[in-house]
Design an enzyme around this catalytic site. Structure first.
Site, PDB file in Angstrom:
ATOM      1  CG  ASP A 104      29.311  44.162  39.059  1.00 29.06           C
ATOM      2  OD1 ASP A 104      30.257  44.370  38.267  1.00 29.06           O
ATOM      3  OD2 ASP A 104      28.830  43.035  39.246  1.00 29.06           O
ATOM      4  CG  HIS A 109      38.090  42.767  39.443  1.00 30.15           C
ATOM      5  ND1 HIS A 109      38.277  41.469  39.005  1.00 30.15           N
ATOM      6  CD2 HIS A 109      36.854  43.137  38.981  1.00 30.15           C
ATOM      7  CE1 HIS A 109      37.209  41.077  38.323  1.00 30.15           C
ATOM      8  NE2 HIS A 109      36.341  42.071  38.289  1.00 30.15           N
TER       9      HIS A 109
HETATM   10  C1  HEM Z   1      33.598  38.263  43.123  1.00 32.94           C
HETATM   11  C2  HEM Z   1      33.408  38.395  41.840  1.00 32.94           C
HETATM   12  C3  HEM Z   1      33.458  39.711  41.132  1.00 32.94           C
HETATM   13  C4  HEM Z   1      33.200  40.971  41.617  1.00 32.94           C
HETATM   14  C5  HEM Z   1      32.747  41.371  43.015  1.00 32.94           C
HETATM   15  C6  HEM Z   1      33.433  41.890  40.527  1.00 32.94           C
HETATM   16  C7  HEM Z   1      33.295  43.272  40.636  1.00 32.94           C
HETATM   17  C8  HEM Z   1      33.646  44.177  39.656  1.00 32.94           C
HETATM   18  C9  HEM Z   1      33.636  45.603  39.817  1.00 32.94           C
HETATM   19  C10 HEM Z   1      33.240  46.334  41.097  1.00 32.94           C
HETATM   20  C11 HEM Z   1      34.066  46.146  38.651  1.00 32.94           C
HETATM   21  C12 HEM Z   1      34.288  47.637  38.355  1.00 32.94           C
HETATM   22  C13 HEM Z   1      33.080  48.336  37.808  1.00 32.94           C
HETATM   23  C14 HEM Z   1      32.656  47.844  36.460  1.00 32.94           C
HETATM   24  O1  HEM Z   1      33.243  48.188  35.421  1.00 32.94           O
HETATM   25  O2  HEM Z   1      31.709  47.074  36.435  1.00 32.94           O
HETATM   26  C15 HEM Z   1      34.304  45.055  37.730  1.00 32.94           C
HETATM   27  C16 HEM Z   1      34.722  45.193  36.417  1.00 32.94           C
HETATM   28  C17 HEM Z   1      34.906  44.156  35.545  1.00 32.94           C
HETATM   29  N1  HEM Z   1      34.829  42.808  35.840  1.00 32.94           N
HETATM   30 FE1  HEM Z   1      34.398  42.007  37.638  1.00 32.94          FE
HETATM   31  N2  HEM Z   1      33.834  41.204  39.429  1.00 32.94           N
HETATM   32  C18 HEM Z   1      33.861  39.858  39.742  1.00 32.94           C
HETATM   33  C19 HEM Z   1      34.204  38.807  38.911  1.00 32.94           C
HETATM   34  C20 HEM Z   1      34.523  38.952  37.569  1.00 32.94           C
HETATM   35  C21 HEM Z   1      34.798  37.850  36.674  1.00 32.94           C
HETATM   36  C22 HEM Z   1      34.766  36.372  37.064  1.00 32.94           C
HETATM   37  C23 HEM Z   1      35.058  38.402  35.444  1.00 32.94           C
HETATM   38  C24 HEM Z   1      35.393  37.749  34.118  1.00 32.94           C
HETATM   39  C25 HEM Z   1      35.510  36.464  33.902  1.00 32.94           C
HETATM   40  C26 HEM Z   1      34.937  39.843  35.586  1.00 32.94           C
HETATM   41  C27 HEM Z   1      35.096  40.743  34.549  1.00 32.94           C
HETATM   42  C28 HEM Z   1      35.053  42.114  34.688  1.00 32.94           C
HETATM   43  C29 HEM Z   1      35.274  43.040  33.584  1.00 32.94           C
HETATM   44  C30 HEM Z   1      35.559  42.675  32.126  1.00 32.94           C
HETATM   45  C31 HEM Z   1      35.198  44.332  34.125  1.00 32.94           C
HETATM   46  C32 HEM Z   1      35.368  45.660  33.379  1.00 32.94           C
HETATM   47  C33 HEM Z   1      36.824  46.017  33.317  1.00 32.94           C
HETATM   48  C34 HEM Z   1      37.032  47.353  32.612  1.00 32.94           C
HETATM   49  O3  HEM Z   1      36.987  47.366  31.369  1.00 32.94           O
HETATM   50  O4  HEM Z   1      37.231  48.357  33.297  1.00 32.94           O
HETATM   51  N3  HEM Z   1      34.622  40.132  36.879  1.00 32.94           N
HETATM   52  N4  HEM Z   1      34.058  43.860  38.370  1.00 32.94           N
END
Ligand code: HEM
Length: 304
Positions: free
Chosen positions: A144, A216
């Site tokens: 993450d 996601h």
């Molecule tokens: C259960 C809740 C969540 C989990 C387990 C989760 C997990 C992840 C993972 C594994 C990634 C891919 C690796 C990374 O770039 O960090 C990611 C990317 C991302 N997440 Fe989440 N996330 C969650 C909730 C959220 C929420 C609520 C938001 C925004 C309101 C969010 C916004 C983002 C963004 C902006 C990225 C980067 C996307 C990119 O530019 O590639 N995430 N998340």
């Protein structure tokens, strides 16, 4: 006014132990009593000894404080009713504290000291300890933070620019997500990777033909006039063997980015597609806060 300084804890790296608190200010407390009490949080037992403290305020409280120059766009979190099932509840409180440090005992000790110091004006509404998991992985096993902006750009992404109301401060989205890890871990790894949109081992982005529109990262990657909307994520795993998940923490110079990402995750953004992740994790809390600059905090607290 001197140099504009953000709360450094927002960007602090290398802390493996976390404690999150939400507080509600008692209704009969005057702004003067409140500020008197919160001033105590500068005491060494709260913010010294390798501990980072970030303090942020909800919209109602921040607006009630005399002299606070609040950004108009600060609002309470509102419930999101997603398409076919999942929703995001609103559990707004007045104050959010994030205490991070190197070990759980120190984080807990400082969190307890903080609540004792403000106990005469505020009650604890929620508390959650969190931990780093296998470096910087979510407990699903996925890294993450891969696409987080690099350190030197993080301030531009997270902080209100100089000259604007709330300058040097940051909007915060806080949501406690509870995972259904049993269901997620029953998926073959390739399917898990399609849920996230990246590989599990090295966090490599899937190619467009392998990455479904419900992945996601496909939902939260939003381009506006050729530029990606960015936030700084500082989420932390939490939990017991029975209940566990991700304490999502996002910082942004502009709260509308959170709203757009959430509406694409919950399928309310027009194309009706819901984030596949919401089949395996559900938010059980949701609040917006504003973490003012150090200058604004100092001004509020008075020179003393
Ligand atoms: C259960 C809740 C969540 C989990 C387990 C989760 C997990 C992840 C993972 C594994 C990634 C891919 C690796 C990374 O770039 O960090 C990611 C990317 C991302 N997440 Fe989440 N996330 C969650 C909730 C959220 C929420 C609520 C938001 C925004 C309101 C969010 C916004 C983002 C963004 C902006 C990225 C980067 C996307 C990119 O530019 O590639 N995430 N998340």
């Amino acid at each position: 006014m001197g140099l504009l300084l953000p709360q450094f804890g927002i960007f602090a790296q290398g802390t493996g132990a976390h404690y999150f608190l939400e507080l509600d200010v008692r209704w009969d407390v005057t702004p003067a009593e409140l500020l008197d009490s919160f001033r105590r949080l500068r005491a060494p037992e709260v913010s010294a000894g390798g501990i980072n403290l970030v303090i942020a305020f909800g919209s109602d409280l921040w607006r009630s404080l005399p002299g606070s120059r609040f950004p108009e766009s600060l609002a309470n979190f509102r419930e999101i009713m997603g398409v076919d099932g999942p929703s995001a509840p609103a559990t707004q409180h007045d104050v959010w504290l994030w205490i991070s440090g190197s070990s759980p005992d120190v984080a807990w000790e400082h969190a307890r000291a903080a609540t004792e110091l403000v106990r005469d004006v505020a009650n604890v509404a929620s508390e959650q300890a969190g931990f780093s998991y296998r470096g910087s992985r979510d407990i699903t096993g996925f890294i993450d933070g891969t696409a987080n902006p690099p350190t030197l750009e993080a301030a531009d992404v997270a902080l209100v620019p100089p000259g604007e109301p709330g300058e040097g401060g940051s909007f915060v989205l806080v949501q406690r997500w509870v995972h259904d890890l049993r269901a997620f871990s029953q998926l073959p790894v390739e399917e898990q990777e399609r849920v996230i949109g990246r590989t599990k081992g090295e966090s490599v982005e899937l190619s467009d033909d392998l990455k479904p529109p419900s992945a996601h990262i496909a939902r939260v990657t939003i381009e506006v006039e050729g530029a990606e909307l960015e936030i700084v994520r500082r989420s932390v795993p939490f939990g017991s063997v029975e209940e566990h998940g991700l304490y999502f923490v996002g910082f942004s110079a502009d709260p509308s980015r959170f709203a757009r990402m959430l509406s694409r995750m919950f399928g309310t953004s027009g194309d009706g597609i819901r984030d596949r992740l919401t089949d395996f994790s559900r938010p059980v809390s949701g609040a917006f806060y504003f973490a003012p600059s150090q200058n604004a905090l100092r001004e509020l607290a008075g020179s003393e």
